[in-house]
Design an enzyme around this catalytic site. Structure first.
Site, PDB file in Angstrom:
ATOM      1  N   LYS A 133       0.860  -1.181   0.000  1.00 11.11           N
ATOM      2  CA  LYS A 133       0.000   0.000   0.000  1.00 11.11           C
ATOM      3  C   LYS A 133       0.897   1.232   0.000  1.00 11.11           C
ATOM      4  CE  LYS A 133      -4.296  -1.609   0.440  1.00 11.11           C
ATOM      5  NZ  LYS A 133      -5.394  -1.228  -0.474  1.00 11.11           N
ATOM      6  N   LYS A 242     -13.825  -8.260  -9.128  1.00  9.68           N
ATOM      7  CA  LYS A 242     -14.453  -8.836  -7.935  1.00  9.68           C
ATOM      8  C   LYS A 242     -15.789  -9.430  -8.349  1.00  9.68           C
ATOM      9  CE  LYS A 242     -12.039  -5.310  -5.426  1.00  9.68           C
ATOM     10  NZ  LYS A 242     -11.945  -3.880  -5.433  1.00  9.68           N
TER      11      LYS A 242
HETATM   12 MG   LIG Z   1      -6.820  -1.739  -4.828  1.00 12.73          MG
END
Ligand SMILES: [Mg+2]
Length: 362
Positions: A133, A242
């Protein structure tokens, strides 16, 4: 459990009218005629993620097995209905034939101090791909982001590294950051900027500058038409997909194929039940989505974000992979994690609203 709905004593799945597909399932005016069990759970999270500390989900059992319906709370009925279509497909229809028995997952390095990276990475035994991240404080975290990449490279020299900026840069900041990141060998950088038009601009600039960085679109993809738009605009080299937002495994497979882009399957913070549908999608990806022939490491190792999950044991990676197959919740976990009655009622109303919306669209 919602007292209003059938409970465990009615556990036997209903024999559906043939053919068993979502459209025929939706012929019933009320979801309770089709779903033999319905439960609403509230899962405490290890740390705040996506701004929440508790993840609510509705689980139900249909003729094919248990499925998860868990659109985020702020989503309106049309958006949440796509998630319901996905859940109904999983509950009612067997998944397409899979091409693998297991799928690899990526490890995640949060915005931790660079000195903690090796220790976090060590929790992921057998994992060959890590997502770091970045941009937690926008461009201000750039030096620390680079230090964390270096720390991971030192700790796991052979690992693939992908970065995720969650759309936190402006186009100008993305230029600065990507120039800095271009010295590392990266699999891709996920969503450096938020708007899909900006992504296209950033990608053009990468080409012009010869930085050799691939771009992945994640937040840009919230519905089935989005991967096609990303492809048409040349906004990304990879799409993050997703199951629930794309309306189910089959719908996801067809949009992935139509986009022609490599795809990385990820979770929408699903419970173990929803994760198993993501594993099925990853295991049935078309050739076009697996350019080097292997399944790209999936973002499906997210059960670790919950203090407690609905399945016992939860669907967690062992030696870097997740098994293909359906996951059912445990009765004990369903009771222990049951949402408060007013929340169960809220989800029951949401289910009915989305069910009606899907029926109107038939
Ligand atoms: Mg992402």
């Amino acid at each position: 459990m919602d007292p209003d709905l059938p409970g465990p004593q009615h556990g036997a799945p209903l024999a559906p009218a043939a053919p068993c597909d979502v459209q025929s399932i939706l012929a019933a005016p009320d979801p309770r005629e089709v779903l033999s069990r319905i439960a609403v759970v509230s899962l405490p999270m290890v740390t705040r993620f996506r701004g929440i500390t508790v993840r609510e989900a509705m689980l139900f059992e249909g003729p094919a097995g248990w499925a998860e319906f868990s659109p985020f709370l702020e989503y309106d009925v049309p958006e949440a209905s796509r998630w319901l279509a996905a859940a109904l497909e999983w509950a009612c229809v067997d998944p397409p034939a899979t091409k693998a028995a297991t799928v690899p997952v990526n490890g995640t390095i949060p915005a931790c101090p660079p000195s903690a990276v090796a220790e976090v990475a060590a929790r992921y035994a057998g994992v060959g791909t890590f997502k770091i991240k970045v941009a937690e404080a926008g461009i201000d975290s750039l030096d620390e982001d680079c230090a964390r990449i270096e720390a991971l490279r030192a700790a796991r020299p052979g690992a693939r590294i992908r970065l995720d900026a969650n759309g936190r840069y402006t186009v100008a900041q993305a230029r600065t950051a990507l120039r800095a990141f271009s010295r590392f060998e990266l699999e891709y950088v996920e969503q450096p900027v938020m708007a899909v038009e900006d992504l296209a601009q950033v990608r053009e600039e990468i080409d012009r500058e010869g930085w050799g960085i691939r771009i992945a679109a994640d937040e840009s993809i919230r519905k089935a038409s989005d991967p096609l738009r990303v492809a048409a605009l040349g906004a990304a080299d990879v799409v993050i997909v997703k199951v629930q937002p794309l309306g189910g495994v089959r719908s996801a497979l067809s949009v992935i194929e139509a986009s022609g882009l490599p795809a990385v399957v990820s979770s929408a913070l699903d419970t173990s039940v929803g994760l198993s549908a993501g594993v099925a999608l990853a295991a049935s990806l078309p050739e076009s989505a697996r350019p080097d022939g292997s399944i790209p490491a999936c973002g499906l190792g997210t059960s670790a974000l919950f203090r407690s999950d609905v399945a016992d044991p939860p669907l967690r990676a062992a030696d870097g992979v997740l098994p293909v197959g359906r996951t059912a919740p445990s009765e004990e976990r369903l009771s222990a994690l049951a949402a408060a009655p007013e929340r169960a009622q809220w989800w029951t109303e949401r289910l009915r609203a989305c069910w009606s919306h899907l029926r109107e669209q038939r």
